[in-house]
Design an enzyme around this catalytic site. Structure first.
Site, PDB file in Angstrom:
ATOM      1  N   LYS A  48      70.728  56.532 -70.154  1.00 31.18           N
ATOM      2  CA  LYS A  48      71.436  57.509 -70.280  1.00 31.18           C
ATOM      3  C   LYS A  48      71.140  58.589 -70.036  1.00 31.18           C
ATOM      4  CE  LYS A  48      74.838  54.505 -71.859  1.00 31.18           C
ATOM      5  NZ  LYS A  48      76.134  54.324 -71.209  1.00 31.18           N
TER       6      LYS A  48
HETATM    7  C1  LIG Z   1      71.304  49.910 -74.864  1.00 29.92           C
HETATM    8  C2  LIG Z   1      72.212  49.938 -73.914  1.00 29.92           C
HETATM    9  N1  LIG Z   1      72.415  48.927 -72.989  1.00 29.92           N
HETATM   10  C3  LIG Z   1      73.210  49.096 -72.081  1.00 29.92           C
HETATM   11  C4  LIG Z   1      74.480  50.068 -72.066  1.00 29.92           C
HETATM   12  C5  LIG Z   1      75.499  49.502 -70.921  1.00 29.92           C
HETATM   13  O1  LIG Z   1      75.528  50.715 -69.993  1.00 29.92           O
HETATM   14  P1  LIG Z   1      77.035  51.387 -69.394  1.00 29.92           P
HETATM   15  O2  LIG Z   1      77.390  52.009 -70.435  1.00 29.92           O
HETATM   16  O3  LIG Z   1      76.338  52.244 -68.322  1.00 29.92           O
HETATM   17  O4  LIG Z   1      77.635  50.138 -69.101  1.00 29.92           O
HETATM   18  C6  LIG Z   1      74.269  50.994 -73.076  1.00 29.92           C
HETATM   19  C7  LIG Z   1      75.408  51.979 -72.974  1.00 29.92           C
HETATM   20  O5  LIG Z   1      75.795  52.338 -74.086  1.00 29.92           O
HETATM   21  C8  LIG Z   1      73.396  50.821 -74.061  1.00 29.92           C
HETATM   22  O6  LIG Z   1      73.183  51.999 -74.738  1.00 29.92           O
END
Ligand SMILES: Cc1ncc(COP(=O)(O)O)c(C=O)c1O
Length: 346
Positions: A48
């Site tokens: 993120k």
């Molecule tokens: C720990 C974790 N894994 C995976 C994701 C998924 O990523 P994306 O939001 O880019 O689909 C997030 C997103 O909030 C996350 O916080």
């Protein structure tokens, strides 16, 4: 006189360029070659960081964000941490509306990074005034000079990965990647990365990972948002009870669903077997890989890249707590690891 010192100017220069690491043990029983892009190496310990810096710097370029402005977001924790970290360095205030499903560790961590945190009930519909979406919207309206990151509905989310994660993976694999597999929450990671990769080679298979209890897989297959698919589950950051416009469903070839229990055990297995201390969704993506392997998705020439989105330290009171695992009934199933006994020396 200023000497040449080999130091970074600040933490933000360390965002991105995370390592791609071959999975030797957890992937040993599988057919093909498996590599993880380990996003826990970002300074905010998750993928993120990439979207937070991209969206914030775009707002600065457009003149929307000025010193002392407030940045508001809804977040299960990781995006919030990244925004809080960047806000400290750049001098912004940070307000976060988080789901009550988020671990206490994550909430405490956000507060340690100077963010003002609102905890909102997890199991209400997205349009309920108590939901974290509605709370964030209201705070944005009430706070003059604020910006709302809105990661589920912001096209810059996927754009961040199109400009960073995608090219990094293409370079790190020298273009020899055959499969790209990632968890889908906002869908930013999978959509942006896949767009870049498919532009280089449209043959690359792109597979999204969804949770039981989420609507994404069915929506991808039928175009229907089926509310009957929605029920509570434990994995944070994976799957959704709404359709995020940040997800480009057309670029995803297939979705695979995984359970809370198998994902938790697989995350623990990665940590113990590879020594890479990963979060819950890293277990989810690897669990999906195991299921796909069973279905004959891969052959000896497959070069599979998965995303490990964050670091295990965020889950000490969840998947890395034997008590929590036992409380969920995750040790009840046969043929699954037993919790390790702690020896107390008297
Ligand atoms: C720990 C974790 N894994 C995976 C994701 C998924 O990523 P994306 O939001 O880019 O689909 C997030 C997103 O909030 C996350 O916080």
């Amino acid at each position: 006189m200023e000497h040449k010192i080999n130091a970074y100017n600040n933490l933000l220069e360390l965002i991105g360029n995370t390592p791609l690491i071959k999975l030797n043990k957890v992937a040993a029983p599988l057919t093909g070659n498996f590599y993880a892009k380990v996003e826990g190496f970002n300074p905010g310990h998750s993928a993120k960081d990439r979207i937070a810096i991209h969206i914030i710097e775009e707002a600065e370029r457009r003149g929307i964000l000025k010193k002392g402005s407030t940045i508001i977001e809804t977040t299960s924790g990781n995006t919030g941490f990244s925004i809080a970290m960047i806000s400290i360095i750049k001098g912004y205030d940070c307000i976060l509306a988080v789901s009550s499903k988020s671990s206490q560790d994550k909430i405490d961590m956000l507060r340690s990074m100077g963010a003002k945190v609102y905890v909102c009930p997890a199991h209400v519909s997205a349009d309920d005034p108590r939901s974290y979406y509605e709370v964030a919207k209201r705070l944005h309206e009430e706070t003059e000079g604020s910006i709302y990151i809105n990661q589920y509905f912001n096209e810059l989310n996927a754009d961040a990965h199109y400009h960073s994660t995608g090219p990094e993976i293409w370079d790190q694999t020298n273009g020899h990647i055959t499969h790209f597999i990632a968890c889908s929450g906002t869908g930013g990671t999978i959509s942006g990365t896949a767009k870049y990769l498919k532009e280089q080679n449209p043959e690359i298979r792109v597979i999204g990972v969804d949770a039981y209890g989420s609507v994404l897989k069915k929506y991808h297959e039928t175009g229907e948002l089926d509310n009957n698919e929605i029920y509570p589950y434990r994995i944070e950051g994976l799957g959704k009870n709404l359709i995020p416009t940040a997800t480009n469903f057309k670029i995803i070839d297939e979705f695979v669903k995984v359970t809370d229990e198998e994902s938790a055990h697989t995350a623990r297995e990665i940590s113990r077997s590879e020594g890479i201390f990963v979060g819950y969704t890293s277990g989810a993506v690897m669990q999906a890989v195991k299921q796909l392997n069973e279905l004959g998705e891969f052959d000896e020439n497959s070069n599979v890249v998965v995303i490990f989105p964050d670091h295990g330290s965020r889950y000490m009171s969840k998947i890395y707590s034997d008590q929590w695992m036992a409380d969920q009934g995750f040790f009840d199933t046969k043929n699954i690891e037993e919790p390790q006994k702690i020896e107390f020396i008297k």
